[in-house]
Scaffold this motif. Structure first.
Motif, PDB file in Angstrom:
ATOM      1  N   GLY A  49       0.802  -1.210   0.000  1.00  0.00           N
ATOM      2  CA  GLY A  49       0.000   0.000   0.000  1.00  0.00           C
ATOM      3  C   GLY A  49       0.839   1.266   0.000  1.00  0.00           C
ATOM      4  N   ASP A  50       0.224   2.360   0.473  1.00  0.00           N
ATOM      5  CA  ASP A  50       0.868   3.661   0.395  1.00  0.00           C
ATOM      6  C   ASP A  50       2.126   3.766   1.240  1.00  0.00           C
ATOM      7  N   GLN A  51       2.258   2.952   2.274  1.00  0.00           N
ATOM      8  CA  GLN A  51       3.428   3.026   3.132  1.00  0.00           C
ATOM      9  C   GLN A  51       4.657   2.354   2.525  1.00  0.00           C
ATOM     10  N   PHE A  52       4.504   1.727   1.380  1.00  0.00           N
ATOM     11  CA  PHE A  52       5.619   1.015   0.758  1.00  0.00           C
ATOM     12  C   PHE A  52       6.708   1.989   0.333  1.00  0.00           C
ATOM     13  N   LYS A  53       7.938   1.682   0.715  1.00  0.00           N
ATOM     14  CA  LYS A  53       9.109   2.456   0.288  1.00  0.00           C
ATOM     15  C   LYS A  53       9.787   1.676  -0.828  1.00  0.00           C
ATOM     16  N   PRO A  54       9.657   2.142  -2.076  1.00  0.00           N
ATOM     17  CA  PRO A  54      10.243   1.393  -3.202  1.00  0.00           C
ATOM     18  C   PRO A  54      11.753   1.319  -3.080  1.00  0.00           C
ATOM     19  N   PRO A  55      12.351   0.237  -3.548  1.00  0.00           N
ATOM     20  CA  PRO A  55      13.820   0.115  -3.473  1.00  0.00           C
ATOM     21  C   PRO A  55      14.513   1.297  -4.128  1.00  0.00           C
ATOM     22  N   ASP A  56      15.531   1.782  -3.459  1.00  0.00           N
ATOM     23  CA  ASP A  56      16.273   2.936  -3.945  1.00  0.00           C
ATOM     24  C   ASP A  56      17.054   2.569  -5.209  1.00  0.00           C
ATOM     25  N   LEU A  57      16.822   3.321  -6.275  1.00  0.00           N
ATOM     26  CA  LEU A  57      17.448   2.999  -7.563  1.00  0.00           C
ATOM     27  C   LEU A  57      18.957   3.195  -7.520  1.00  0.00           C
ATOM     28  N   SER A  58      19.418   4.214  -6.816  1.00  0.00           N
ATOM     29  CA  SER A  58      20.866   4.446  -6.763  1.00  0.00           C
ATOM     30  C   SER A  58      21.572   3.325  -6.009  1.00  0.00           C
ATOM     31  N   PHE A  59      20.946   2.797  -4.961  1.00  0.00           N
ATOM     32  CA  PHE A  59      21.531   1.662  -4.242  1.00  0.00           C
ATOM     33  C   PHE A  59      21.624   0.447  -5.153  1.00  0.00           C
ATOM     34  N   LEU A  60      20.554   0.163  -5.895  1.00  0.00           N
ATOM     35  CA  LEU A  60      20.563  -0.977  -6.810  1.00  0.00           C
ATOM     36  C   LEU A  60      21.617  -0.806  -7.891  1.00  0.00           C
ATOM     37  N   ALA A  61      21.698   0.407  -8.435  1.00  0.00           N
ATOM     38  CA  ALA A  61      22.700   0.649  -9.477  1.00  0.00           C
ATOM     39  C   ALA A  61      24.110   0.492  -8.928  1.00  0.00           C
ATOM     40  N   GLY A  62      24.350   0.977  -7.702  1.00  0.00           N
ATOM     41  CA  GLY A  62      25.671   0.828  -7.108  1.00  0.00           C
ATOM     42  C   GLY A  62      26.049  -0.621  -6.890  1.00  0.00           C
ATOM     43  N   GLN A  63      25.097  -1.434  -6.464  1.00  0.00           N
ATOM     44  CA  GLN A  63      25.386  -2.856  -6.290  1.00  0.00           C
ATOM     45  C   GLN A  63      25.677  -3.523  -7.623  1.00  0.00           C
ATOM     46  N   TRP A  64      24.914  -3.191  -8.651  1.00  0.00           N
ATOM     47  CA  TRP A  64      25.156  -3.785  -9.973  1.00  0.00           C
ATOM     48  C   TRP A  64      26.548  -3.422 -10.475  1.00  0.00           C
ATOM     49  N   LEU A  65      26.974  -2.208 -10.227  1.00  0.00           N
ATOM     50  CA  LEU A  65      28.259  -1.746 -10.730  1.00  0.00           C
ATOM     51  C   LEU A  65      29.441  -2.362  -9.996  1.00  0.00           C
ATOM     52  N   GLN A  66      29.255  -2.735  -8.727  1.00  0.00           N
ATOM     53  CA  GLN A  66      30.411  -3.093  -7.923  1.00  0.00           C
ATOM     54  C   GLN A  66      30.497  -4.554  -7.520  1.00  0.00           C
ATOM     55  N   THR A  67      29.445  -5.311  -7.685  1.00  0.00           N
ATOM     56  CA  THR A  67      29.509  -6.703  -7.252  1.00  0.00           C
ATOM     57  C   THR A  67      30.001  -7.603  -8.376  1.00  0.00           C
ATOM     58  N   PRO A  68      30.791  -8.627  -8.044  1.00  0.00           N
ATOM     59  CA  PRO A  68      31.199  -9.595  -9.060  1.00  0.00           C
ATOM     60  C   PRO A  68      30.251 -10.790  -9.157  1.00  0.00           C
ATOM     61  N   VAL A  69      29.243 -10.850  -8.290  1.00  0.00           N
ATOM     62  CA  VAL A  69      28.361 -12.013  -8.229  1.00  0.00           C
ATOM     63  C   VAL A  69      27.194 -11.806  -9.188  1.00  0.00           C
ATOM     64  N   ASN A  70      27.033 -12.738 -10.100  1.00  0.00           N
ATOM     65  CA  ASN A  70      26.006 -12.584 -11.130  1.00  0.00           C
ATOM     66  C   ASN A  70      24.591 -12.573 -10.540  1.00  0.00           C
TER      67      ASN A  70
END
Length: 1376
Positions: free
Chosen positions: A990-1011
């Motif tokens: 519902g309205d209280q949902f905090k969507p995942p932060d896009l910058s956090f997701l992008a940072g993890q994609w850029l820096q992790t070696p795990v597929n």
């Protein structure tokens, strides 16, 4: 960036566990403020302020509370109080509290000689040493005197000085011998004679006022009068975060809390100087700074005790000022100059700066030091002040009572061009004089001017201006300023009195002074005419009134007339219950926290015009103490399936993660429980490997100072001692040397014990120093112990005697000579590569003690090493385990991440099919310095903490499910759960949902070696972008566009630049119509920039965006050059091109994608690079790429096959012998793959002829000897499906399934071909008709796709003139 999560594995409900933790915590600091929504989305969802409360504790942790249900009452209060009916008449407020018979706080007696002496080897800290399990205890006196426990006069005597005379002070209306209290009726002055005794303040705390910028004017006022009452449901506080330091050390209690930036960032200061920026939303640590990492002075070692924080907003930045006082130690006299001392106190000031979060697009905040000074005067008398004109000043009161103001100039950062001209780094000097010598205060600016080193200084401290002395006759305990139209008003207080003054222009005028006989816990201005005093048992509000010379109140003065005499009048007062800590809001309401019946309470008390006390309870923890015997008090994780648990009843137990999460009662497996319980609570556990016996034992400590050893196999108690007065926090196993198989054990107070683990013997004890332990060095026969005050003590191991004490410099010289092993004990986390770890030792709260840290990245990397079939074994760093055990581990991890109760179907899949049990574990974020746990009361609340918390949980669920799918093979069920947590949460929560932060997701994609993590981050990011409407999408682009690499003027390789490109590029791929041409151009140029930059760490990002959106970028950049860069990356073998994200593989995938989506451009570029390469090596690389394409995507090349073959053939031009030799092998390999993969191409070895069928029906003949096209055979009118040479090379047969015809061609050399080169051989009749035309009809067998023809149509030659055509299962035989 590692992907770690914190998990509280206590099996009790999360709220119960955390309430016990906050109830048992020992508050050291308290703050209250109001915060506004952090994002535009949150502001649109609610306009309410959130009431925030923070409690800092003595172990360095912070508890955050919040109440977001704020509904203002008629009187402006944000808390509605349900008042209990008053019984009887309200009692009148008692006069100032007096405690006859109570003198000053007791102190330990000490002679000056004992204080000034250095450490003696015979002086032992207050510790107990026993043999085996005996209860005999031995105590020795402490080897130092705590100056904080001494009266002021005694301090001066111990320093060898007499009391310093105070300067003359301008006469002011004073109440020095009487306490003046004004009645509330306004009839006159009531004077009472007070005793000269003080109330003992040892159990209460002085609290710094939180920032006023984040607090509404009214906070806790109540419209109803009455006795103490409970808060209503919609106004109660709830515990939302517990921020825990990764290492628990002594002297690390929180001493100051400040909320800034509309209450969304909390700044904490610990006694050791650790300054931490905390996100109030979820408790995550944003940045940290520890000044003690930089040595203060090598010649004058001083231990600084940090005391307070001050903050000021300065445009896009916030300035933080931290103050500290020196702790007296013997080293001050040992290395200083006591003969020329002065009684002035010293205060160290550190100015820090961080950028406001509103100006940051990425949560990568950093805090930097911009100033460091030493001034004279107590730290409590220092404050920052900004006048009504905007001038920033440092204001302080010296030890002699003089009021000093110094301008603080903050300089703008220079432009990039200026920085390039002067590349010198900012030079911050730290002028630290002799602590016993009076020197003129010199700023960093002065020293820099002397050194003549041109460098940029962000902040500079100007010259002092003295305005006179305040009417205070004892040591300053605090100062509060309030700006006025003409200057400022101030309050300054000591333990005995409070004085008011005003400073207008160049003069200071003392307004009033009156004594107090209990220490003021808090003093605060409400406005320029009233102030508030908070004592341990009551609070008072005073109003400033104008009086004549006789003390009579004057009428209202005419405008412009300055009142000559001002005195305070008591207008409100209320009684306070004894509490652990106090806080005051700008409206004058008082917050207190205390424990009652083992339950933590947070209460508010409002001052009113009546004499009744108005209070309400904002928070009350659930009932419970450590009475439950099997409460987890310590964890030693060896692996996910091997945890050693320490309990509060003194037992240890072997368990697994999944079992621990369900351990609701005392363990029933006696063979995994220790046989004998210790007398105290287990606080820390360590493994010690014994080299002589090749076995391992368990060594742990208890909260009563005990040390115990258990066998690791059956947990049998082998030995125990009581050696410390504080808990064990560090164990250093020794594997060689004279102390082989021994262990150095360090307690939280710095006491060191050496234990012979193999022989179960206690060897000797090294007493604690007044300074914290910082480093241990071990030589062959010596033990060197470093302290934080710059000293080192040398011990002889053989004789167990103390040899000498030296300064750190001489000790370093000795260590550098060789033969020493060193262990740093700075209190900071030592990162180890382990899947599961625990917080470092110490007597922690229950929730902290039961918390482990899971490294999801390492766990998934181990799973990804290999995925054998079920029942087989695989080996990782934890040992040999079966795939079933790996599944059990992953299910345990998933049980901590999943949030059951959101969807019954998903819950059924998880519990029944995937066998994932439901737990109540609390999750939190992890940084290098701290852990933040977020207790939640239901599944929906788990997704309402913050966007970062949602991102961590969602990415953990999806990535671990991905690994679980590899192990179990339950593809449909796992896909269903993954899809739910990827796309369905907003509708469910519902309205209280905090969507995942896009910058956090992008940072993890850029820096992790795990597929698996990269896949989950990409899926969540794409889902988040799809959920956005057009306005949100446009706002997202506007937020990030200026951080694109092509627009960033500082460093294009910063992480935030790559994140900006990832987010903007991902949006543009699917919603390019919403972006302007300028934005699309900058995105495309940024991709090209990373793609062509050989040293860029973000080439993988550029390749990925090329793969997904090449059709968009090709319109704004040179598409051919972009393709060529991909060609090079897909075949490069340079070591620097090999990265954790496998750039080569990503480039090859991108090439395949582009070849399928834009075949014409791709083939044009490919042909050009084969025919006209930039170098021979480039041509060879392109040919290797062609081979890759033929293997992976042959249909991509099919329509352009003739063009490709011609380019390859022409590259073999014999006239270019050098290039022909270089690429001959590659060209031959390409042609070989083409012939094997495409039935429409055939090659005859003897004649070196190559025939290529086209989609138009013609057949092109090439001569590879001369690298030329010989002729074209035009017989078919539709696509040539297959062709084949006869074994002797004189016949060529072709077939077209669309025409149902086979053609036979003569292609051997003839006499006529010498006279007509380039023409096809004569076929035995006139014209260009084939030698033979053979028709066939096999029905539906010929109906097949183009891809099927590559596999199902073939020619076979039984002889030179007989050929078989195989189409599916049909075989046709022809004579040629």
């Amino acid at each position: 960036m590692t992907f770690q999560i914190a998990v509280c594995v206590d099996p009790s409900p999360a709220t119960s566990t955390f309430d016990l933790g906050v109830s048992e915590g020992r508050p050291s600091c308290f703050a209250s403020w109001f915060s506004t929504p952090a994002t535009v989305h949150d502001q649109a969802r609610t306009s309410q302020h959130s009431h925030e409360v923070a409690i800092g504790t003595r172990d360095g942790s912070v508890f955050l509370f919040r109440s977001s249900h704020m509904h203002p009452n008629d009187n402006g209060s944000h808390i509605r109080v349900i008042s209990a009916p008053a019984s009887g008449e309200p009692s009148s407020r008692p006069a100032s509290p007096r405690y006859p018979g109570l003198g000053r706080r007791s102190v330990r007696s000490a002679s000056p000689s004992s204080v000034m002496s250095t450490f003696s080897p015979l002086q032992v800290s207050k510790s107990r040493v026993v043999s085996a399990v005996s209860t005999e205890q031995v105590e020795a006196p402490k080897n130092y005197v705590d100056y904080d426990d001494e009266p002021e006069k005694l301090k001066g005597m111990l320093r060898g000085k007499g009391p310093k005379d105070k300067p003359s002070i301008e006469a002011a209306p004073s109440l020095s011998d009487k306490a003046s209290y004004y009645d509330t009726t306004g009839k006159g002055l009531v004077v009472e004679k007070l005793e000269q005794n003080q109330h003992n303040p040892s159990n209460t705390l002085i609290i710094t006022s939180p920032s006023k910028e984040s607090s509404p004017r009214s906070s806790f006022s109540s419209s109803s009068q009455g006795q103490r009452s409970e808060a209503s449901e919609n106004s109660s506080l709830s515990l939302v975060s517990h921020i825990i330091p990764r290492n628990c050390t002594s002297g690390a209690g929180v001493v100051s809390l400040q909320a800034v930036h509309h209450g969304r960032i909390l700044i904490t200061l610990r006694e050791d100087g650790d300054i931490v920026l905390i996100s109030v939303e979820d408790g995550a640590t944003l940045a940290a700074f520890l000044p003690e990492h930089e040595p203060v002075s090598a010649s004058v070692p001083i231990i600084w005790k940090w005391k307070s924080l001050q903050t000021l907003s300065n445009g896009d930045y916030t300035v933080v000022l931290a103050t500290a006082s020196p702790i007296p130690t013997t080293s001050n006299t040992q290395f200083g100059d006591p003969g020329e001392g002065d009684s002035d106190e010293q205060t160290r000031l550190i100015a820090l700066e961080f950028q406001n979060p509103e100006t940051l697009v990425y949560r990568g905040s950093s805090i930097a030091k911009i100033g460091d000074w030493i001034i004279y005067g107590p730290a409590e008398g220092v404050t920052l002040y900004r006048s009504h004109t905007g001038t920033l000043e440092l204001v302080h009161v010296t030890s002699s009572g003089h009021f000093i103001r110094q301008p603080l100039d903050i300089n703008d950062y220079p432009l990039i061009e200026e920085l390039e001209e002067n590349t010198a780094l900012p030079n911050v000097h730290l002028p630290i004089p002799n602590p016993f010598k009076a020197l003129t205060n010199r700023s960093a600016e002065d020293l820099a001017r002397e050194d003549k080193e041109p460098s940029f200084e962000r902040i500079s401290l100007g010259y002092e201006t003295e305005f006179g002395a305040v009417a205070l006759h004892s040591r300053t305990c605090g100062i509060r300023l309030f700006p006025t139209a003409n200057g400022l008003k101030g309050l300054v207080w000591s333990q005995e009195e409070i004085s008011g003054f005003e400073c207008n222009g160049d003069s200071l005028r003392n307004l009033f002074s009156f004594p107090v006989h209990s220490i003021a816990r808090h003093v605060e201005w409400k406005d320029d005419r009233s102030f508030l005093l908070v004592f341990s048992d009551h609070a008072e509000e005073y109003a400033l009134i104008n009086v004549d010379a006789n003390g009579n109140q004057l009428a209202v003065l005419s405008e412009g007339i300055v009142p000559r005499n001002i005195q305070p009048r008591l207008v409100h007062s209320t009684t306070l219950l004894p509490s652990d800590a106090y806080a005051v809001t700008p409206s004058g309401d008082i917050l207190t926290t205390r424990t009652k019946s083992g339950r933590r309470r947070i209460e508010t008390t409002s001052l009113s015009s009546e004499r009744n006390q108005i209070s309400c309870t904002l928070f009350r923890s659930t009932k419970g103490t450590r009475e439950t015997p099997f409460r987890i008090s310590s964890i030693l994780p060896l692996a996910l399936d091997h945890l050693i648990l320490g309990f509060s009843d003194g037992h240890v137990y072997r368990s697994t993660l999944s079992e621990t999460l369900r351990l609701h009662e005392r363990p029933r497996f006696a063979d995994r429980l220790s046989d004998i319980a210790l007398s105290g609570c287990i606080t820390t556990l360590h493994i010690v490997d014994l080299s002589r016996s090749s076995r391992s034992v368990l060594l742990g400590g208890s909260d009563d100072g005990g040390i115990a050893i258990w066998s690791l196999g059956d947990l049998k108690l082998l030995a125990r001692w009581i050696v410390f007065t504080t808990p064990l926090i560090e164990v250093i196993p020794l594997i060689d040397g004279r102390l082989r198989d021994c262990a150095i054990c360090a307690a939280s107070d710095g006491t060191i014990a050496v234990i012979a683990v193999d022989e179960m013997q206690f060897l000797f004890l090294a007493p604690a120093s007044v300074a914290p332990l910082s480093k241990i060095c071990l030589g062959e026969d010596n033990l060197l112990v470093y302290s934080g005050d710059g000293r080192a003590r040398l011990w002889d191991i053989k004789t167990r005697e103390h040899w000498r004490t030296m300064n750190a410099e001489k000790a370093d010289e000795m260590v550098k000579a060789g033969g020493w092993r060193t262990w740093n004990l700075s209190g900071k986390t030592q990162t180890t590569a382990r899947v599961v770890s625990s917080l470092a030792g110490g007597n922690r709260s229950l929730d902290a003690a039961a918390t482990i840290v899971l490294d999801i990245e390492m766990l998934l990397a181990q799973v990804g090493i290999s995925s054998p079939p079920a029942g087989t074994k695989t080996t990782n760093t934890d040992g040999a385990i079966t795939i079933e055990q790996r599944q059990t581990e992953l299910r345990a991890v998933l049980s901590t991440l999943l949030t059951p109760g959101l969807n019954s179907g998903v819950d059924h899949i998880c519990s029944e099919r995937l066998k994932i049990p439901a737990t109540s574990a609390a999750l939190g974020s992890v940084t290098s310095s701290s852990v933040s746990l977020n207790p939640v009361r239901n599944s929906c609340a788990a997704w309402s903490v913050s966007s970062d918390a949602s991102a961590v949980r969602a990415m953990g669920i999806i990535s671990v499910l991905h690994a679980y799918m590899q192990c179990s093979g339950t593809l449909p069920d796992v896909d269903t759960v993954m899809a739910f947590y990827t796309a369905s949460l907003p509708e469910v929560v519902g309205d209280q949902f905090k969507p995942p932060d896009l910058s956090f997701l992008a940072g993890q994609w850029l820096q992790t070696p795990v597929n698996a993590i990269r896949v989950s981050a990409r899926a969540l990011l794409d889902a988040g972008i799809v959920r956005m409407n057009d306005d949100d999408t446009t706002a997202l682009i506007e937020r990030w566009k200026d951080e694109l690499p092509t627009l960033n003027n500082t460093d294009k390789d910063q992480l935030q630049c790559a994140i900006a490109l990832f987010i903007c590029g991902s949006v543009a791929v699917g919603n390019y119509a919403l972006l302007s041409t300028a934005n699309l151009t900058q995105i495309a140029k940024s991709i090209a920039l990373y793609l062509h930059e050989e040293t860029s760490p973000y080439r993988a990002l550029a390749i990925d965006l090329c793969s997904r959106g090449f059709q968009v970028w090709q319109q704004y950049v040179d598409a051919v050059q972009m393709l060529r860069a991909l060609f090079t990356l897909s075949t490069t073998t340079k070591k620097e091109a090999i990265s954790v994200q496998n750039v080569g593989q990503l480039a090859r995938t991108a090439v395949l994608q582009i070849a399928a989506s834009n075949t014409p451009l791709f083939m044009t570029t490919l042909s050009l690079d084969i025919l006209n390469p930039g170098s021979v090596q480039h041509r060879k690389s392109v040919m290797q790429l062609v081979i890759f394409l033929i293997r992976k995507k042959p249909l991509v090349l099919y329509s352009n096959l003739p063009r490709l073959v011609e380019a390859v053939v022409k590259s073999l031009d014999p006239n270019a012998s050098n290039s022909r030799e270089a690429i001959l092998d590659s060209a031959t390999e390409i042609l070989g793959h083409i012939v094997l993969s495409f039935p429409s191409v055939d090659f005859h070895m003897a004649s070196q002829r190559l025939a290529v069928g086209t989609s138009e029906g013609s057949v092109v003949m090439y001569d590879l000897k001369t690298a030329t096209r010989l002729y074209v055979l035009e017989g078919h009118k539709k696509r040539t499906t297959a062709c084949s040479f006869s074994p002797d090379g004189r016949r060529l047969v072709t077939v077209s399934l669309e025409e149902f015809a086979v053609l036979v061609w003569k292609v051997g050399s003839s006499f006529s071909s010498f006279f007509n080169p380039g023409a096809p051989p004569r076929q035995g009749h006139g014209g260009t008709e084939p030698f033979k035309t053979l028709s066939f009809n096999i029905g539906d067998e010929v109906k097949m796709s183009l891809e099927a023809t590559l596999e199902l149509v073939r020619f076979e030659w039984p002889s030179d003139r007989s050929v078989k055509l195989k189409i599916r299962e049909s075989v046709l035989t022809f004579s040629t």
